[in-house]
Design a protein around this motif. Structure first.
Motif, PDB file in Angstrom:
ATOM      1  N   GLU A  31      -0.355  13.110   3.832  1.00  0.00           N
ATOM      2  CA  GLU A  31      -1.438  12.221   4.416  1.00  0.00           C
ATOM      3  C   GLU A  31      -0.842  11.533   5.891  1.00  0.00           C
ATOM      4  O   GLU A  31      -1.344  11.495   6.731  1.00  0.00           O
ATOM      5  N   LEU A  32       0.365  11.081   5.639  1.00  0.00           N
ATOM      6  CA  LEU A  32       1.192  10.625   6.753  1.00  0.00           C
ATOM      7  C   LEU A  32       1.427  11.604   7.652  1.00  0.00           C
ATOM      8  O   LEU A  32       1.146  11.166   9.050  1.00  0.00           O
ATOM      9  N   LYS A  33       1.691  12.712   7.438  1.00  0.00           N
ATOM     10  CA  LYS A  33       1.974  13.774   8.351  1.00  0.00           C
ATOM     11  C   LYS A  33       0.398  14.028   9.214  1.00  0.00           C
ATOM     12  O   LYS A  33       0.779  14.233  10.429  1.00  0.00           O
TER      13      LYS A  33
ATOM     14  N   LYS B 115       0.884  -1.216  -0.082  1.00  0.00           N
ATOM     15  CA  LYS B 115       0.110   0.003  -0.092  1.00  0.00           C
ATOM     16  C   LYS B 115       0.930   1.124  -0.273  1.00  0.00           C
ATOM     17  O   LYS B 115       2.035   1.047   0.615  1.00  0.00           O
ATOM     18  N   THR B 116       0.370   2.321  -0.380  1.00  0.00           N
ATOM     19  CA  THR B 116       1.059   3.595  -0.496  1.00  0.00           C
ATOM     20  C   THR B 116       0.284   4.658   0.302  1.00  0.00           C
ATOM     21  O   THR B 116      -1.023   4.646   0.490  1.00  0.00           O
ATOM     22  N   ILE B 117       1.051   5.675   0.942  1.00  0.00           N
ATOM     23  CA  ILE B 117       0.382   6.757   1.588  1.00  0.00           C
ATOM     24  C   ILE B 117       1.317   8.000   0.956  1.00  0.00           C
ATOM     25  O   ILE B 117       2.539   7.786   1.011  1.00  0.00           O
TER      26      ILE B 117
ATOM     27  N   ILE C  30       5.758   5.429   1.264  1.00  0.00           N
ATOM     28  CA  ILE C  30       5.617   6.800   1.461  1.00  0.00           C
ATOM     29  C   ILE C  30       5.923   7.465   0.143  1.00  0.00           C
ATOM     30  O   ILE C  30       7.068   7.559  -0.157  1.00  0.00           O
ATOM     31  N   THR C  31       4.938   8.201  -0.157  1.00  0.00           N
ATOM     32  CA  THR C  31       5.476   8.972  -1.397  1.00  0.00           C
ATOM     33  C   THR C  31       5.285  10.349  -1.359  1.00  0.00           C
ATOM     34  O   THR C  31       4.601  10.941  -0.368  1.00  0.00           O
TER      35      THR C  31
ATOM     36  N   ALA D 292      10.376   6.643   0.965  1.00  0.00           N
ATOM     37  CA  ALA D 292      10.681   5.756   2.015  1.00  0.00           C
ATOM     38  C   ALA D 292       9.624   4.599   2.113  1.00  0.00           C
ATOM     39  O   ALA D 292       8.660   4.699   1.435  1.00  0.00           O
ATOM     40  N   ARG D 293      10.053   3.633   2.838  1.00  0.00           N
ATOM     41  CA  ARG D 293       8.979   2.440   3.039  1.00  0.00           C
ATOM     42  C   ARG D 293       9.129   2.254   4.464  1.00  0.00           C
ATOM     43  O   ARG D 293      10.307   2.404   5.197  1.00  0.00           O
ATOM     44  N   LEU D 294       7.994   1.888   4.996  1.00  0.00           N
ATOM     45  CA  LEU D 294       7.755   1.974   6.367  1.00  0.00           C
ATOM     46  C   LEU D 294       7.149   0.354   6.765  1.00  0.00           C
ATOM     47  O   LEU D 294       6.325  -0.145   6.085  1.00  0.00           O
TER      48      LEU D 294
END
Length: 70
Positions: free
Chosen positions: A8-10, A2-4, A27-28, A35-37
């Protein structure tokens, strides 16, 4: 995976971090992955290099013998 978006992450950071999917999260920023989480796995090393046998010898030495009195 999945991507975010970073925006939106913030905005949803605590909720996202608590619910990271098992496959991880990309994370895009402007449509590019920056980055990847991944969730922490329980059976991995707690700290990098903490497994026995990975670091050998004296990490505080250069390996060069010298005499301070000469």
């Amino acid at each position: 995976m999945k991507t975010i978006s970073a925006t939106e992450l913030k905005a949803r950071c605590l909720n996202v971090v608590e619910n990271v999917p098992p496959e991880g999260l990309a994370i895009t920023k402007r449509g590019k992955v920056v980055a990847r989480l991944f969730p922490e796995k329980q059976n991995i090393m707690r700290f990098h290099g903490s497994a026995p046998g990975i670091i050998q010898g004296d990490i505080m030495s250069t390996g060069i013998k010298w005499n301070a009195e000469s």
